[in-house]
Design a protein around this motif. Sequence first.
Motif, PDB file in Angstrom:
ATOM      1  N   UNK A 163       0.851  -1.185   0.000  1.00 30.75           N
ATOM      2  CA  UNK A 163       0.000   0.000   0.000  1.00 30.75           C
ATOM      3  C   UNK A 163       0.885   1.233   0.000  1.00 30.75           C
ATOM      4  N   UNK A 164       0.282   2.351  -0.367  1.00 36.63           N
ATOM      5  CA  UNK A 164       0.995   3.625  -0.328  1.00 36.63           C
ATOM      6  C   UNK A 164       0.091   4.641   0.342  1.00 36.63           C
ATOM      7  N   UNK A 175      -1.715   5.386  -9.501  1.00 34.17           N
ATOM      8  CA  UNK A 175      -2.372   4.590  -8.461  1.00 34.17           C
ATOM      9  C   UNK A 175      -3.591   5.260  -7.845  1.00 34.17           C
ATOM     10  N   UNK A 176      -3.592   6.574  -7.701  1.00 33.22           N
ATOM     11  CA  UNK A 176      -4.777   7.221  -7.131  1.00 33.22           C
ATOM     12  C   UNK A 176      -5.972   7.139  -8.071  1.00 33.22           C
ATOM     13  N   UNK A 177      -5.718   6.976  -9.368  1.00 28.76           N
ATOM     14  CA  UNK A 177      -6.821   6.763 -10.298  1.00 28.76           C
ATOM     15  C   UNK A 177      -7.433   5.371 -10.126  1.00 28.76           C
ATOM     16  N   UNK A 178      -6.654   4.421  -9.625  1.00 26.03           N
ATOM     17  CA  UNK A 178      -7.215   3.111  -9.315  1.00 26.03           C
ATOM     18  C   UNK A 178      -8.060   3.188  -8.047  1.00 26.03           C
ATOM     19  N   UNK A 179      -7.582   3.957  -7.076  1.00 26.54           N
ATOM     20  CA  UNK A 179      -8.296   4.067  -5.806  1.00 26.54           C
ATOM     21  C   UNK A 179      -9.564   4.904  -5.934  1.00 26.54           C
ATOM     22  N   UNK A 220      -4.376   0.868  -2.005  1.00 27.95           N
ATOM     23  CA  UNK A 220      -4.103  -0.438  -1.410  1.00 27.95           C
ATOM     24  C   UNK A 220      -4.035  -1.455  -2.549  1.00 27.95           C
ATOM     25  N   UNK A 221      -2.854  -1.990  -2.781  1.00 27.80           N
ATOM     26  CA  UNK A 221      -2.668  -2.895  -3.914  1.00 27.80           C
ATOM     27  C   UNK A 221      -3.608  -4.085  -3.887  1.00 27.80           C
ATOM     28  N   UNK A 222      -3.829  -4.657  -2.734  1.00 25.90           N
ATOM     29  CA  UNK A 222      -4.675  -5.851  -2.632  1.00 25.90           C
ATOM     30  C   UNK A 222      -6.123  -5.558  -3.004  1.00 25.90           C
ATOM     31  N   UNK A 241      -6.847  -5.615  -7.760  1.00 25.13           N
ATOM     32  CA  UNK A 241      -7.413  -6.958  -7.867  1.00 25.13           C
ATOM     33  C   UNK A 241      -8.348  -7.090  -9.066  1.00 25.13           C
ATOM     34  N   UNK A 242      -9.157  -6.075  -9.311  1.00 21.80           N
ATOM     35  CA  UNK A 242     -10.131  -6.122 -10.407  1.00 21.80           C
ATOM     36  C   UNK A 242     -10.202  -4.764 -11.084  1.00 21.80           C
TER      37      UNK A 242
END
Length: 386
Positions: free
Chosen positions: A329-330, A355-359, A377-379, A383-384
Amino acid sequence: MSTAPPADRVIDSLFRPLQVRSLSLANRLVMSPMTRSASPGGVPGEDVAAYYARRAAGGTGLVVTEGVAIEHPTAVDEPRVPHMYGAQALAGWRAVVDAVHAAGGRIVPQLWHVGPLWGAMCEVDPALVPMRPSGRWGTPGVTSYPAAYVERSAAPTRAMTEADLDEVRTAYVRAARNAADAGFDGIALHGGHGYLLDAFLWADTNTRTDRWGGDLRARTRFPAEVVAAIRAEVGPDLPIFFRFSQHKQQDYTARIAQTPDELEVVLGALAEAGVDIFDASARRFDEPAFPGSDLSLAGWAKKVTGKMSSAVGSVGLGAPMRESRAAGAAAAHDNLGEVERRLAAGEFDLVSVGRLHLADPTLAHTLRTGGPLPEFDRSVHEATLT
């Protein structure tokens, strides 16, 4: 937990429009390319279209897709990475483009050949020879790759032949034509991180003694020819983006340019060939690129070429990608004041956020309304497709 915004956060410059060739952007926020491996058989499906469209609907000015394989046997080793060739894949991309446009966004594909890093993602056919300018993987250094892969890959292979160079160049051009025909708003090339185009730039992987190797200008010749061939194919309207980096995945401490003058040699040749925007990939976007100045890598790219540039690297995050991989995680880190300061000063023109675009698919709206930064959070977020 998310980080509350400081009362004095100002991000006006992030939401100014931008025009480059035929591409009109509503703001300077870019979704950075991130491999998702969610296109079985290389075909992007409805879920991929919805994934990108959600970011466009959330207000992001420009979506740059994950790396997309050009039509070459060793372009990409992961079978779920999307292709920019084949009737099914191209129909899938047309649906993606239509969905993003319907949501009010703009989208460009990042064309990709992994070059020396063939075999890093999946087991590969040992009969296929990876494309390496001089047969070298690169001297192993600070890397996040497993030791077994590094040991397996360090053995030299044959150098690329003239026929190889012709095939790869043609594949890039064909992929660019396919992208233009699918309705994309520009073309992006991955020329960093130790992948094929970058492997020509890096002295450690390009020890050739013919016209494709030698001094820095000569090592830039093949990437520049690829850019020029794409420009000739797609014409004057579509912008061309070029991602470059100092660091390599083989060694995070590697550099292609030791001085601004050396950087000018590389990027100047690419600009002459037709690049419009340099996507300067750094582990931290605001890290000084050279001693004696606080100018970032994106800032130097713009300064030495006069072209537009995009900054990327830990925007809104407290840890670069390599460290966050280990932690899983970051934590959010509000460095948007520094983004705004540098944008307002004209140091660079665009800001790429991964990564913030994924979150948070509505990241643009979150930033514009002063909402709290999401935590990656990578997990959860890798994941999807969400």
